[in-house]
Write a protein that holds these residues in place. Structure first.
Motif, PDB file in Angstrom:
ATOM      1  N   PRO A 201       5.842  24.743  43.503  1.00  0.00           N
ATOM      2  CA  PRO A 201       5.187  24.192  41.832  1.00  0.00           C
ATOM      3  C   PRO A 201       6.085  23.138  41.290  1.00  0.00           C
ATOM      4  O   PRO A 201       6.303  21.496  41.333  1.00  0.00           O
ATOM      5  CB  PRO A 201       4.278  24.277  40.912  1.00  0.00           C
ATOM      6  N   ARG A 232      -1.881  17.674  39.563  1.00  0.00           N
ATOM      7  CA  ARG A 232      -2.495  18.946  40.403  1.00  0.00           C
ATOM      8  C   ARG A 232      -1.674  20.735  40.272  1.00  0.00           C
ATOM      9  O   ARG A 232      -1.232  21.608  39.930  1.00  0.00           O
ATOM     10  CB  ARG A 232      -2.412  18.268  41.959  1.00  0.00           C
ATOM     11  N   GLU A 233       0.235  20.366  40.718  1.00  0.00           N
ATOM     12  CA  GLU A 233       1.125  21.398  40.196  1.00  0.00           C
ATOM     13  C   GLU A 233       1.138  21.839  39.192  1.00  0.00           C
ATOM     14  O   GLU A 233       1.575  22.436  39.233  1.00  0.00           O
ATOM     15  CB  GLU A 233       2.638  19.882  41.452  1.00  0.00           C
ATOM     16  N   ARG A 236      -1.867  24.129  38.846  1.00  0.00           N
ATOM     17  CA  ARG A 236      -1.210  25.591  39.541  1.00  0.00           C
ATOM     18  C   ARG A 236      -0.624  25.843  38.431  1.00  0.00           C
ATOM     19  O   ARG A 236      -0.655  27.947  38.568  1.00  0.00           O
ATOM     20  CB  ARG A 236      -0.589  24.966  40.953  1.00  0.00           C
ATOM     21  N   LYS A 239      -1.982  27.359  35.912  1.00  0.00           N
ATOM     22  CA  LYS A 239      -2.933  29.171  36.467  1.00  0.00           C
ATOM     23  C   LYS A 239      -2.121  30.022  36.381  1.00  0.00           C
ATOM     24  O   LYS A 239      -2.551  31.386  36.315  1.00  0.00           O
ATOM     25  CB  LYS A 239      -3.797  28.318  37.448  1.00  0.00           C
ATOM     26  N   GLY A 370      -3.574  25.322  47.324  1.00  0.00           N
ATOM     27  CA  GLY A 370      -3.054  25.762  46.469  1.00  0.00           C
ATOM     28  C   GLY A 370      -3.467  27.626  45.445  1.00  0.00           C
ATOM     29  O   GLY A 370      -2.839  27.305  44.402  1.00  0.00           O
ATOM     30  N   THR A 372      -3.528  31.129  44.145  1.00  0.00           N
ATOM     31  CA  THR A 372      -1.873  32.175  43.673  1.00  0.00           C
ATOM     32  C   THR A 372      -1.162  34.113  44.382  1.00  0.00           C
ATOM     33  O   THR A 372      -0.215  34.063  44.168  1.00  0.00           O
ATOM     34  CB  THR A 372      -2.336  32.357  42.521  1.00  0.00           C
TER      35      THR A 372
END
Ligand code: ADP
Length: 406
Positions: A201, A232-233, A236, A239, A370, A372
């Motif tokens: 990311p 969005r990245e 991510r 998170k 995406g 994890t």
């Protein structure tokens, strides 16, 4: 890195082992020596007193079983031997050398050439006013030889113990290092995987930002695809970092639960309501079957996280028009929670690994949403921290069922 520790531990173990064996040997030697000479000394003291009483014409207890090696020599003050009682022929030693240096009623060592004695001397004033010295001696060569043998064997034993200690020390050190080595390797792997996951990311954000900077005159609307990718990245990334933090803290036991008694069924309802909207949006069938009241002593926030992970996966890996069923009820003494879906399922090979950190199934990897690969590891940690069990059943193409029991 572990070689040095292994050597140090081996040395430490060997030293401790050797110390224990040496102390045991020293104690054994001391005990034997003490036992041998205590008995001899007592005999000498009694014999001296007996002899003195006899010379003074006083009554005295006579030895029932006299030691044949005990000899008595009576001296006058001019160091002349006037009487000798004992079995050793006089000519075996130069008798004048036996004359006691101290006449104090205490037992001393006496050495004449290779002969060793324990000796006690007392002075006696006879009825004729004559001062005499009564000396009682006993040859201790046999005892000293025995002790010498014992000493030799203890030293040999200690030398053998050094070899055994080195071997045992090495073996014990190796054994104790195994779990540490495994934990270290797991940690190394965790850091490597985490860095790898963070890099993707970050690289996307960097390139998209560079693109934005290259065309500063373009409007936000024109650049919205890049901006939404960055957004969005970033989400991510955020998170991922929070999941990593949770797992790292759980590893070092820094993460404790905020336990409280609460209505678990109410929490499940709350989470289910959020996902109902998502189900409508994605045209999923979402069935909810909760029967309460279900009271649980646990961490509400963590259990909320667990439900989100399981439901999120079910929705993520089930195509539109598929069915997701959430069941929560009491079964005996247990609270039983089940999330079942009719999605892509998990292959037999992947099934044992889905709770591993950073593990993502092949099909999951190709998806653009995406994930994890940390969700189920965290779910497992939450369940186990609450003393529960999590299991999964799945068939590729048919769907998966995750079951949790508290
Ligand atoms: P992530 O979903 O972020 O990839 P998880 O740890 O939550 O990570 O899940 C690990 C893997 O387990 C997923 O990549 C996927 O392959 C598989 N998996 C989890 N839940 C399901 C499900 N309901 N259906 C099919 N596969 C699943």
């Amino acid at each position: 890195m572990f070689r040095k520790t292994l050597l140090r531990l081996t040395l430490q173990n060997a030293i401790v082992f050797l110390l224990v064996v040496s102390l045991l040997g020293a104690w054994l030697y001391w005990f034997m020596e003490n036992q041998q000479f205590k008995k001899i000394d007592q005999t000498l003291i009694l014999r001296a007193e007996e002899m003195k009483a006899e010379m003074l014409g006083e009554p005295f207890f006579i030895f029932p079983d006299p030691d044949p090696l005990v000899e008595v020599i009576v001296w006058d003050v001019k160091q002349k031997e006037i009487r000798k009682i004992g079995q050793t022929p006089i000519n075996i030693y130069n008798i004048s050398q036996l004359y006691p240096e101290q006449v104090d009623g205490k037992v001393h060592n006496l050495r004449i050439g290779s002969l060793q004695f324990r000796s006690i001397a007392v002075s006696v004033l006879t009825s004729q006013d004559e001062e005499l010295i009564v000396q009682v001696i006993r040859n201790t060569n046999a005892e000293l030889q025995l002790l010498g043998e014992l000493r030799k064997n203890i030293v040999i034993g200690c030398c053998v113990a050094i070899l055994i200690a080195a071997g045992v020390g090495y073996y014990l050190a190796r054994r104790s290092l195994v779990p540490i080595q495994q934990a270290w390797q797991a940690q190394q792997q965790f850091v490597a995987d985490a860095s790898h996951e963070l890099r993707t990311p970050l690289a996307v954000i960097q390139t998209r930002t560079e693109l934005l900077l290259r065309n500063p005159k373009q409007t936000i609307e024109e650049k919205s695809p890049d901006i939404s990718t960055i957004y969005r990245e970033t989400r991510r990334l955020s998170k991922l970092v929070s999941s990593l933090l949770t797992l790292a803290r759980s590893d070092s036991n820094q993460l404790e639960l905020n336990r409280d008694v609460f209505d678990f069924d109410q929490l499940v309802h709350e989470v289910a309501d959020h996902f109902k909207e998502l189900a409508e949006l994605n045209q999923h069938q979402f069935h909810v079957d909760i029967s309460g009241p279900l009271t649980l002593n646990g961490d509400r926030e963590r259990l909320h996280q667990l439900l989100v992970i399981l439901l999120d996966n079910a929705f993520k890996y089930t195509p539109p028009s598929g069915t997701i069923t959430l069941t929560c009820r009491k079964k005996g003494n247990e609270i039983y929670l089940q999330v079942a879906d009719t999605g892509m399922g998990i292959s037999k090979e992947d099934l044992p690994r889905i709770f591993d950190r950073f593990f993502r199934g092949d099909q999951a990897r190709t998806r653009s949403d995406g994930g994890t690969g940390l969700g189920l590891s965290i779910a497992k940690w939450i369940v186990e921290k609450h003393g529960g069990k999590i299991s999964v059943q799945s068939k590729p193409g048919k769907g998966s069922t995750f079951t949790v029991r508290f």
